[in-house]
Design an enzyme around this catalytic site. Sequence first.
Site, PDB file in Angstrom:
ATOM      1  N   LYS B  84       8.049  44.348  42.816  1.00 31.51           N
ATOM      2  CA  LYS B  84       9.002  45.196  42.510  1.00 31.51           C
ATOM      3  C   LYS B  84       8.679  46.580  43.066  1.00 31.51           C
ATOM      4  CE  LYS B  84      11.449  47.047  37.985  1.00 31.51           C
ATOM      5  NZ  LYS B  84      11.615  47.106  36.801  1.00 31.51           N
ATOM      6  N   SER B 159      15.903  45.834  34.621  1.00 35.91           N
ATOM      7  CA  SER B 159      15.817  46.460  36.076  1.00 35.91           C
ATOM      8  C   SER B 159      15.097  45.786  37.143  1.00 35.91           C
ATOM      9  CB  SER B 159      15.276  47.945  36.173  1.00 35.91           C
ATOM     10  OG  SER B 159      13.956  47.702  35.780  1.00 35.91           O
ATOM     11  N   SER B 183      13.163  45.181  30.824  1.00 37.38           N
ATOM     12  CA  SER B 183      13.372  45.128  32.348  1.00 37.38           C
ATOM     13  C   SER B 183      12.744  43.878  32.993  1.00 37.38           C
ATOM     14  CB  SER B 183      12.831  46.097  33.018  1.00 37.38           C
ATOM     15  OG  SER B 183      14.022  47.278  32.956  1.00 37.38           O
TER      16      SER B 183
END
Lengths: 96, 492
Positions: B84, B159, B183
């Site tokens: 990420k 996210s 997330s």
Amino acid sequence: MKITKNEIIHVANLARLEIDEASLDKVTEQIGRILEYVDTLNQVDTKNIQGTSHAITLTNAFREDIIKDHLTNNQALSNAPEKENGAFVVPKIVGR
Amino acid sequence: MKRETKMKLYALTIHEAHDLLKSRQISSTELTRAVLDHIEKIDDKIGAYLSVFEENAMIQAREADHMIARNEIQPLTGIPLSIKDLICTKGLPTTCASKILENFIPPYDATVMSKLKNAGAVTLGKVNMDEFAMGSSTENSGMHITRNPWDITRIPGGSSGGSAASVAADMCIGSLGSDTGGSIRQPASHCSVVGMKPTYGRVSRYGLVAFASSLDQIGPLTKDVTDCALLMNVISGYDPHDSTSVPKDVPDFRRSLEKGLKGLKIGLPKEYYMTEGLDPDVSATIDNAANTMKDLGAEFVEVSLPHTKYAVAVYYVIAPCEASSNLARYDGVRYGFRDKDPKDLMQMYRSTKSKGFGPEVQRRIIIGTYALSAGYYDAYYGKASQVRTLMIEDFKNAFQKCDVLLSPVTPSPAFKIGEKTDDPLNMYLSDIFTLSANLAGVPGISIPCGFSKNNLPIGLQLMGSHFNEEMLIKVAYNFEQATMFHKKKPSL
């Protein structure tokens, strides 16, 4: 209590943000709805309840005071938008 | 290797790839090449990646092959992973999917990256997310959206949407994401992959770009539970660079991959099942999952988490407050974007922040600044932190009656792209089942547990007491081995 456009402008200023005139109504409305929702917390009796800022109990994370390698001046400046003589450059702050 | 098998190397799990690497049936170079080719072939459709480090990945793969040749193979050696884009990678871009960090090249590695490197893992590239991890759909990315591999008209969740989509579409073997309010677990659920948010303090946050420091935690997104255990083994542990990481021994999570749930007590938090807007498909799928657990020997007890209905309100005060403080550093002075030709310092701050941050990030900074400002602190931050205490008490009480909590991850399967973008509050409300674990600091995992009538993935959430990830892995593993949902792949 409803948040006003002036309060939004004031708070945005504290956060160093600019809200353009065109989106001010929408931003005020969206944030107003969120804050209104947050007001449901007033239904909870929290008398004598300590607040929590950290879910895991940890106190005083001490370490030895010893010299170690850290970022070099060059590394620290490697992402600087503007630099000079090993320092970050910003617009002039003090008047003459 | 036979040609057909070779063509699908990208579809392997970590442990399957490890076995083939160890027995020298494949090399990391072949494996990494296969995944890179697959990214090249299908990511136009999905948009999972923000950057692909092809050259760097192939160098790491060759180094891994040397390690293997020297018999220095560890479980992650030679395994290509996606990361990420808020985890700092030394010398490689880390943007947080924000214009304000578009050109940022970290001069150091996050602790988890150092650990992965030491283990010989390969970094394929950085994957998309909501800007600064603020969002539940990856639509708040400042770069582009990511599509759900199961239905490209829908969001992958957020996210960590890029992480989940890259795992689901086999554009990596495993991934690291981060979870501040769901997330990792929510996109894992929407994409039918396994996602774990460890206990707060289990994994070092050093080099994780901060959103809400008392809630953020890095964790794995993987194709199955075994892989989750393998990644957890590598990334967990105390780090002197993160004074909120906890000095506690890390168990070998592989030991939790054992069969048998006899005597296990599973708690069903009744408030979760009474939540308005709980989709009937989700509800039925979770009921089925509970029955599977029962067949495996688990017992059920009803428990109560009475303050659940306040979780969204508590979270959307505390997280923005912490964010407004953390994001103050993006001022155009030391790194990141600086707007051109400011007339003075104040103007530089203002135009840099206003042009650099997207609308959701600005909205949360304003909410946080307001809630912390003079006269409002007690009413907002103070009050929310008190209710947070009550929520932690709720969990403590629940874990006196049961070993794990079982619940849905989200009230409904993945929604359509654009469906909720104009209504932030509605988007926030979909986080109801995941926020509490972050506020209480407890670990949670999402595992595939079925599909809706229109074939959208549904995840099952398990939450445990502090530092009891072992229990979550064990229960998740047993469920996974009794079902086959994790084997099902999207057709792309």
